[in-house]
Structures are given as C-alpha cells and as structure tokens.
Design a protein around this motif. Sequence first.
Motif, short mmCIF file in Angstrom:
data_model
loop_
_atom_site.label_atom_id
_atom_site.label_comp_id
_atom_site.label_asym_id
_atom_site.label_seq_id
_atom_site.Cartn_x
_atom_site.Cartn_y
_atom_site.Cartn_z
N THR A 20 8.82 22.71 14.16
CA THR A 20 10.13 23.94 13.79
C THR A 20 10.71 24.28 15.34
O THR A 20 11.74 25.17 15.34
CB THR A 20 8.80 25.01 14.44
N THR A 21 11.03 23.10 16.39
CA THR A 21 12.14 23.11 17.30
C THR A 21 13.20 22.22 16.52
O THR A 21 14.61 21.67 17.39
CB THR A 21 11.52 22.83 17.93
N GLY A 22 13.17 21.63 15.40
CA GLY A 22 14.32 20.89 14.87
C GLY A 22 14.31 19.19 15.21
O GLY A 22 12.84 18.77 16.23
N PHE A 23 14.81 18.90 15.56
CA PHE A 23 15.31 17.65 16.05
C PHE A 23 16.08 17.08 17.85
O PHE A 23 16.39 16.34 18.23
CB PHE A 23 16.08 16.39 15.10
N ALA A 26 16.43 25.90 17.87
CA ALA A 26 15.28 26.32 16.83
C ALA A 26 15.29 26.16 15.96
O ALA A 26 15.31 27.13 15.01
CB ALA A 26 14.87 27.37 17.42
N LEU A 27 15.36 25.12 15.30
CA LEU A 27 14.88 24.68 13.45
C LEU A 27 13.99 24.73 13.35
O LEU A 27 12.96 24.25 13.65
CB LEU A 27 16.47 23.90 13.34
N PRO A 28 13.47 25.09 11.79
CA PRO A 28 14.79 25.26 10.87
C PRO A 28 14.74 26.74 10.73
O PRO A 28 14.50 27.65 11.43
CB PRO A 28 14.72 24.65 9.63
N PHE A 29 15.77 26.94 10.37
CA PHE A 29 16.05 28.39 10.26
C PHE A 29 16.53 28.84 8.83
O PHE A 29 17.26 28.90 8.04
CB PHE A 29 17.81 28.88 11.20
N GLU A 30 15.05 30.00 8.74
CA GLU A 30 15.73 30.93 6.94
C GLU A 30 16.45 31.69 6.81
O GLU A 30 16.23 32.67 7.57
CB GLU A 30 14.17 31.34 6.85
N THR A 31 17.75 31.87 6.31
CA THR A 31 18.46 33.02 5.99
C THR A 31 17.73 35.31 5.11
O THR A 31 16.71 34.09 4.25
CB THR A 31 19.32 32.99 4.66
N ARG A 32 18.19 35.23 6.27
CA ARG A 32 17.51 36.67 5.85
C ARG A 32 18.54 37.86 5.56
O ARG A 32 19.91 37.51 6.03
CB ARG A 32 16.16 37.12 6.84
#
Length: 209
Positions: free
Chosen positions: A6-9, A13-19
Amino acid sequence: MTSETTTGFGLLALPFETREIATERLRLRPLTKADLAHRSENYQKRKDVVRYLRWEAHDHDEPAENLEKRIALERLARDGDGLIFAVELCATDGSTDHRVIGDISLSVKSTRDAQVEIGWVFHPAVHGRGFATEAATALLAVAFHELRAHRVYAELDAANEASARLCEILGMRREALLRERDHVDGEWHDVAIFGLLADEFEAAQTAAK
C-alpha cells in the motif's frame, strides 16, 4: 525481491485510486471523452491559452486510441502515472451546472524521492476569481496528505505570467529557469520550474486558518 504494498516502491503512498474531489465552489472529477471534445472546442483551442502549453498537452491530432488511454488513467502506482481532473463550476445551491472551466493534473515523477508534478489549464474568462487557486490547493492537499509527497513542482512557459502568479499564490518558489528548453511551433521557449515542499504547504495552511 520486492513486492508492491500500500506504500508502493518508494516514499509515496501508492497506489492511489482516482475519485471526485469537492471544494466550496468546484468539483474535480476524472476526465472523460466528452470533456476532451469540450476542451478542444473551447479553451484549449484559444490562441491565448495554447501558446503557453507544451505541445503534448494540446496535440489535437493525437490518435483517438491514445486519447482514450489517457482518459482511462484512474490509478497512480508507479513513476510516469498521471491523473487528469476536469474542473466543474458548481451552482450557488451546491449543485453542479456542469460548466467545465479547466482541468488540472497530478503526475508521479519519482516514487523513490516522493516527487509529484502538478499542472493546470483554465479558461481565461474565469481568471482572477480564485477558481484555479481553489482547485490547485485541493489537489496539493491530496498530493501532500494522501500521496505523502515531499515536493510538488510545476513546469510552465516562463512567459506565462498568470500561471507564475498562481504558483506564487500557492506558496511555490521559482527554483529554476531553463533557457530555451522547449521548441514549439518553430520557436524556443524558456521553462520556469516552481516547487513547494510538504512543510511549506503545511505552514501555509496553518497560517490561513
């Protein structure tokens, strides 16, 4: 061996989903194919707007399938990913009148170093009313509070005084002037880079309360 969490590489802080993102007067929502048609027919075909955009931002001859891929961008997960939001002006009663006044974007430039780029384009008719500031501030909050960016920066044509003023209003500092970096329509253009650090954004938000 690494795996995505959840914090990516990196530090972001990734991934992030658009909204959708709501502000007092605006609604920021994912770009659609209809919006792209509106952009090319409206403010992004105005000479006083496109003269300051880098060519890839307003290439109306781009194949339709590539445009559709850009519209489908709904997730930030790695370097190079980006999101584009249409900016809608809401009616005074809080409903939306579906009037698109511009668009604004976030792009991941370095997950490892927590670097994010922001960009925008707005119809000249709404300049001076604080809409761009309102939209950009909302997206900066997403970048710093949710993505946990360390630095957000903007690259703009050095002759674009309106965008430079917006950067200053947002608390961004001009970090560099790259002379004759971009060659657009047979002319060389200087590029100005404005940056904002996370602690600077927090200090400005605290002072504004």
